[in-house]
Write an enzyme that holds these catalytic residues in place. Structure first.
Site, PDB file in Angstrom:
ATOM      1  N   SER A  40     -56.381 -30.483 -12.846  1.00 21.41           N
ATOM      2  CA  SER A  40     -55.886 -31.592 -13.671  1.00 21.41           C
ATOM      3  C   SER A  40     -56.963 -31.897 -14.703  1.00 21.41           C
ATOM      4  O   SER A  40     -57.621 -32.924 -14.675  1.00 21.41           O
ATOM      5  CB  SER A  40     -55.611 -32.815 -12.802  1.00 21.41           C
ATOM      6  OG  SER A  40     -56.793 -33.271 -12.190  1.00 21.41           O
ATOM      7  N   HIS A 153     -52.610 -30.822  -7.483  1.00 22.70           N
ATOM      8  CA  HIS A 153     -53.371 -30.117  -6.435  1.00 22.70           C
ATOM      9  C   HIS A 153     -52.507 -29.582  -5.307  1.00 22.70           C
ATOM     10  O   HIS A 153     -53.014 -28.969  -4.370  1.00 22.70           O
ATOM     11  CB  HIS A 153     -54.441 -31.049  -5.847  1.00 22.70           C
ATOM     12  CG  HIS A 153     -55.497 -31.420  -6.836  1.00 22.70           C
ATOM     13  ND1 HIS A 153     -56.409 -32.409  -6.610  1.00 22.70           N
ATOM     14  CD2 HIS A 153     -55.783 -30.921  -8.069  1.00 22.70           C
ATOM     15  CE1 HIS A 153     -57.207 -32.518  -7.661  1.00 22.70           C
ATOM     16  NE2 HIS A 153     -56.845 -31.634  -8.554  1.00 22.70           N
ATOM     17  N   GLU A 162     -54.570 -38.221  -5.542  1.00 28.72           N
ATOM     18  CA  GLU A 162     -55.496 -38.260  -4.400  1.00 28.72           C
ATOM     19  C   GLU A 162     -55.537 -39.627  -3.732  1.00 28.72           C
ATOM     20  O   GLU A 162     -55.730 -40.642  -4.408  1.00 28.72           O
ATOM     21  CB  GLU A 162     -56.921 -37.921  -4.868  1.00 28.72           C
ATOM     22  CG  GLU A 162     -57.050 -36.536  -5.450  1.00 28.72           C
ATOM     23  CD  GLU A 162     -58.317 -36.359  -6.291  1.00 28.72           C
ATOM     24  OE1 GLU A 162     -59.345 -36.976  -5.961  1.00 28.72           O
ATOM     25  OE2 GLU A 162     -58.255 -35.615  -7.287  1.00 28.72           O
ATOM     26  N   GLU A 204     -57.988 -29.587  -2.305  1.00 30.24           N
ATOM     27  CA  GLU A 204     -59.263 -30.188  -1.890  1.00 30.24           C
ATOM     28  C   GLU A 204     -59.313 -30.488  -0.399  1.00 30.24           C
ATOM     29  O   GLU A 204     -60.202 -31.196   0.074  1.00 30.24           O
ATOM     30  CB  GLU A 204     -59.491 -31.485  -2.684  1.00 30.24           C
ATOM     31  CG  GLU A 204     -59.596 -31.229  -4.183  1.00 30.24           C
ATOM     32  CD  GLU A 204     -59.735 -32.499  -4.997  1.00 30.24           C
ATOM     33  OE1 GLU A 204     -59.555 -33.601  -4.449  1.00 30.24           O
ATOM     34  OE2 GLU A 204     -60.046 -32.374  -6.186  1.00 30.24           O
ATOM     35  N   ASP A 240     -57.087 -41.628  -6.814  1.00 29.09           N
ATOM     36  CA  ASP A 240     -57.119 -41.000  -8.137  1.00 29.09           C
ATOM     37  C   ASP A 240     -55.655 -40.816  -8.540  1.00 29.09           C
ATOM     38  O   ASP A 240     -54.958 -39.944  -8.009  1.00 29.09           O
ATOM     39  CB  ASP A 240     -57.838 -39.646  -8.114  1.00 29.09           C
ATOM     40  CG  ASP A 240     -57.875 -39.011  -9.513  1.00 29.09           C
ATOM     41  OD1 ASP A 240     -57.364 -39.642 -10.459  1.00 29.09           O
ATOM     42  OD2 ASP A 240     -58.412 -37.891  -9.648  1.00 29.09           O
ATOM     43  N   ASP A 314     -61.826 -40.788 -15.593  1.00 26.70           N
ATOM     44  CA  ASP A 314     -62.173 -39.371 -15.419  1.00 26.70           C
ATOM     45  C   ASP A 314     -61.688 -38.606 -16.663  1.00 26.70           C
ATOM     46  O   ASP A 314     -62.474 -38.343 -17.579  1.00 26.70           O
ATOM     47  CB  ASP A 314     -61.515 -38.853 -14.126  1.00 26.70           C
ATOM     48  CG  ASP A 314     -61.612 -37.350 -13.961  1.00 26.70           C
ATOM     49  OD1 ASP A 314     -62.461 -36.735 -14.620  1.00 26.70           O
ATOM     50  OD2 ASP A 314     -60.832 -36.770 -13.177  1.00 26.70           O
ATOM     51  N   LYS A 339     -68.634 -35.267 -13.939  1.00 26.00           N
ATOM     52  CA  LYS A 339     -68.431 -33.853 -13.572  1.00 26.00           C
ATOM     53  C   LYS A 339     -69.148 -33.002 -14.615  1.00 26.00           C
ATOM     54  O   LYS A 339     -68.707 -32.939 -15.771  1.00 26.00           O
ATOM     55  CB  LYS A 339     -66.943 -33.524 -13.628  1.00 26.00           C
ATOM     56  CG  LYS A 339     -66.052 -34.242 -12.626  1.00 26.00           C
ATOM     57  CD  LYS A 339     -64.594 -34.033 -13.048  1.00 26.00           C
ATOM     58  CE  LYS A 339     -63.619 -34.448 -11.979  1.00 26.00           C
ATOM     59  NZ  LYS A 339     -62.226 -34.440 -12.503  1.00 26.00           N
ATOM     60  N   HIS A 367     -66.795 -33.486  -7.471  1.00 24.37           N
ATOM     61  CA  HIS A 367     -66.454 -32.056  -7.435  1.00 24.37           C
ATOM     62  C   HIS A 367     -65.274 -31.781  -8.356  1.00 24.37           C
ATOM     63  O   HIS A 367     -64.739 -32.710  -8.975  1.00 24.37           O
ATOM     64  CB  HIS A 367     -66.094 -31.651  -5.997  1.00 24.37           C
ATOM     65  CG  HIS A 367     -64.849 -32.324  -5.457  1.00 24.37           C
ATOM     66  ND1 HIS A 367     -64.275 -31.983  -4.255  1.00 24.37           N
ATOM     67  CD2 HIS A 367     -64.055 -33.332  -5.955  1.00 24.37           C
ATOM     68  CE1 HIS A 367     -63.191 -32.724  -4.048  1.00 24.37           C
ATOM     69  NE2 HIS A 367     -63.052 -33.542  -5.045  1.00 24.37           N
ATOM     70  N   LYS A 390     -67.435 -37.932  -4.886  1.00 22.99           N
ATOM     71  CA  LYS A 390     -66.096 -37.472  -4.505  1.00 22.99           C
ATOM     72  C   LYS A 390     -66.186 -35.976  -4.260  1.00 22.99           C
ATOM     73  O   LYS A 390     -66.367 -35.201  -5.198  1.00 22.99           O
ATOM     74  CB  LYS A 390     -65.118 -37.798  -5.641  1.00 22.99           C
ATOM     75  CG  LYS A 390     -63.686 -37.464  -5.285  1.00 22.99           C
ATOM     76  CD  LYS A 390     -62.696 -38.057  -6.268  1.00 22.99           C
ATOM     77  CE  LYS A 390     -62.443 -37.143  -7.431  1.00 22.99           C
ATOM     78  NZ  LYS A 390     -61.124 -37.379  -8.076  1.00 22.99           N
TER      79      LYS A 390
HETATM   80  C1  2PG Z   1     -59.993 -35.039 -10.464  1.00 23.83           C
HETATM   81  C2  2PG Z   1     -60.452 -33.698  -9.960  1.00 23.83           C
HETATM   82  C3  2PG Z   1     -61.244 -33.675  -8.708  1.00 23.83           C
HETATM   83  P1  2PG Z   1     -59.571 -31.521 -10.969  1.00 23.83           P
HETATM   84  O1  2PG Z   1     -58.951 -35.164 -11.093  1.00 23.83           O
HETATM   85  O2  2PG Z   1     -60.738 -35.987 -10.299  1.00 23.83           O
HETATM   86  O3  2PG Z   1     -60.673 -34.368  -7.665  1.00 23.83           O
HETATM   87  O4  2PG Z   1     -59.431 -32.767  -9.975  1.00 23.83           O
HETATM   88  O5  2PG Z   1     -60.819 -30.825 -10.634  1.00 23.83           O
HETATM   89  O6  2PG Z   1     -58.336 -30.696 -10.696  1.00 23.83           O
HETATM   90  O7  2PG Z   1     -59.582 -32.074 -12.357  1.00 23.83           O
HETATM   91 MG    MG Z   2     -59.523 -37.373 -11.516  1.00 22.43          MG
END
Ligand code: 2PG
Ligand code: MG
Length: 412
Positions: A40, A153, A162, A204, A240, A314, A339, A367, A390
């Site tokens: 995502s 996911h 999440e 995950e 999330d 995020d 990230k 992560h 996370k």
């Molecule tokens: C998120 C992440 C990790 P992805 O959205 O926060 O949980 O997902 O790595 O798929 O962006």
């Molecule tokens: Mg996110």
């Protein structure tokens, strides 16, 4: 101590996809790091792999290695050189993932050269950008673990990506094992709810079942409450939402498949506020679509009056200083997900962490859904005194970070 060679290779990630691993070789030894990948992903993230992984491996081994050989493993200098070599805003030539793998390996090489652990080295760099020095006296980071979910996911799961738990135990170890107990409890509850049906796991390691978001929340909350009875610390529920993944840009509605609800921005904000209130949520990530700064500002303002909840960005911020500055100016969110591969270098990651801390935004290190056993983010979380990391509850690529946190707690 100069870099003797940079060696890249294609390795497999937790989804079975190819990703890149880099060795930085010096007289002191090999410093190794590997890049994760998101499912995502935010629109404004660094371009992870503009070409095939094989192309980028060759590019590092045949070209980039020559540019870096003979240089000191100096993170700030090498990251800057990299930006210049790439020449784009989002690493659309070198690739955000090749860049972050090199950057993380260079950070490890410099720490090795200085004879200090990675977290200490990262903390030193972070302090160059902070207004007030941040000293790490103990590990304050606690695990934020995905126990149930869906979205991008998993197929057939919840619309909200999440459902996460965070145990705030006396020690990292207590908290990790308590999150694991909740994960186990959620499985038991799902087995009872769907007797005879298969229950899956998402990317995950969170469970996946065909239930609505509110049923899922209820189930996770009850699981936390039951596990709480055996411990003397708080276990909070967190989300999330990953709202961009079900926001329809044409209609302007958040479209929930499982419940059939279609919410405009104001109704989405009210819905999130209800959830914060009813489930005593501690952390809500990406509650709105990734460019809606005004909506996030409204939500943050209203949530402040209600509870002590972190409203986290995020996909909104993508670990990018410019986007975070925009958010700070508007009062959007009070927390940022960090990230490194969203921005492409460790030094830019640390600049963004510093900007957050300097403006009282809480950094939460994270992560990606596609991971490797690289443990760098555990050091980043400790170096930043992030209250949460996370990084899942189970699975080899998730426990690589959790177990590193246990080791760090032991050594600090
Ligand atoms: C998120 C992440 C990790 P992805 O959205 O926060 O949980 O997902 O790595 O798929 O962006
Ligand atoms: Mg996110």
């Amino acid at each position: 101590m100069a870099i003797k060679k940079i060696k890249a290779r294609k390795v497999v990630d937790s989804r079975g996809n190819p990703t890149i691993e880099v060795d930085v070789i010096t007289d002191k030894g090999i410093s190794r790091a590997a890049a994760p990948s998101g499912a995502s992903t935010g629109e404004a993230e660094a371009n992870a792999f503009p070409e095939s992984v094989d192309f980028h491996v060759r590019n590092i081994n045949n070209k980039i290695s020559k540019n870096l050989t003979g240089l000191e493993p100096d993170l700030l200098r090498i990251d800057r050189l990299f930006r210049d070599l790439d020449g784009t805003d989002n690493f659309s030539k070198i690739g955000g993932n090749p860049a972050v793998a090199i950057s993380m390996a260079v950070a490890k090489a410099e720490a090795l050269d200085k004879g200090i652990p990675l977290w200490k080295y990262l903390n030193k760099i972070l302090n160059k950008f902070l207004k007030k020095e941040l000293s790490v006296e103990s590990v304050v980071t606690r695990p934020l673990g995905n126990v149930l979910g869906g979205g991008a996911h998993a197929v057939g799961g919840t619309d909200i990506q999440e459902f996460l738990v965070c145990s705030r135990g006396e020690t990292v170890s207590d908290s990790i094992f308590t999150n694991a107990k909740v994960h186990g409890m959620v499985k038991e509850k799902l087995k009872k709810k769907f007797p005879g049906f298969a229950i899956g796991k998402g990317d995950e390691g969170g469970w996946v079942a065909h239930i609505t978001d509110e049923e899922a929340l209820e189930l996770v909350k009850i699981s936390c409450d039951e596990v709480s009875a055996d411990v003397d610390f708080e276990i909070r529920v967190n989300l999330d939402i990953a709202a961009s993944s079900f926001y329809n840009k044409d209609s302007g509605y958040y479209e929930y498949k499982n419940s059939g609800d279609k919410l405009d921005t104001d109704s989405q904000i009210d819905f999130i506020l209800e959830l914060i209130k009813n489930y005593n949520l501690y952390f809500v990530e990406d509650a709105l679509e990734e460019n809606d700064y005004e909506g996030f500002a409204k939500l943050t303002g209203k949530a402040k009056k209600l509870k002590d909840c972190l409203i986290c960005g995020d996909d909104l911020f993508v670990t990018n200083e410019k986007r975070l500055k925009k958010g700070i100016a508007r009062g959007a969110c009070n927390s940022i997900l960090i990230k490194p591969n969203q921005i492409g270098t460790m030094s830019d990651t640390l600049r963004t962490v510093a900007l957050a801390i300097n403006n009282n935004y809480v950094p939460v290190v994270s992560h990606r859904s596609g991971e490797t056993t690289d443990e760098t983010i555990a050091h980043l979380a400790v170096a930043s005194c992030a209250p949460m990391i996370k990084t899942g509850v189970v699975g080899g690529e998730r426990i690589a970070k959790l177990n590193e946190l246990i080791r760090l707690e032991e050594s600090i």
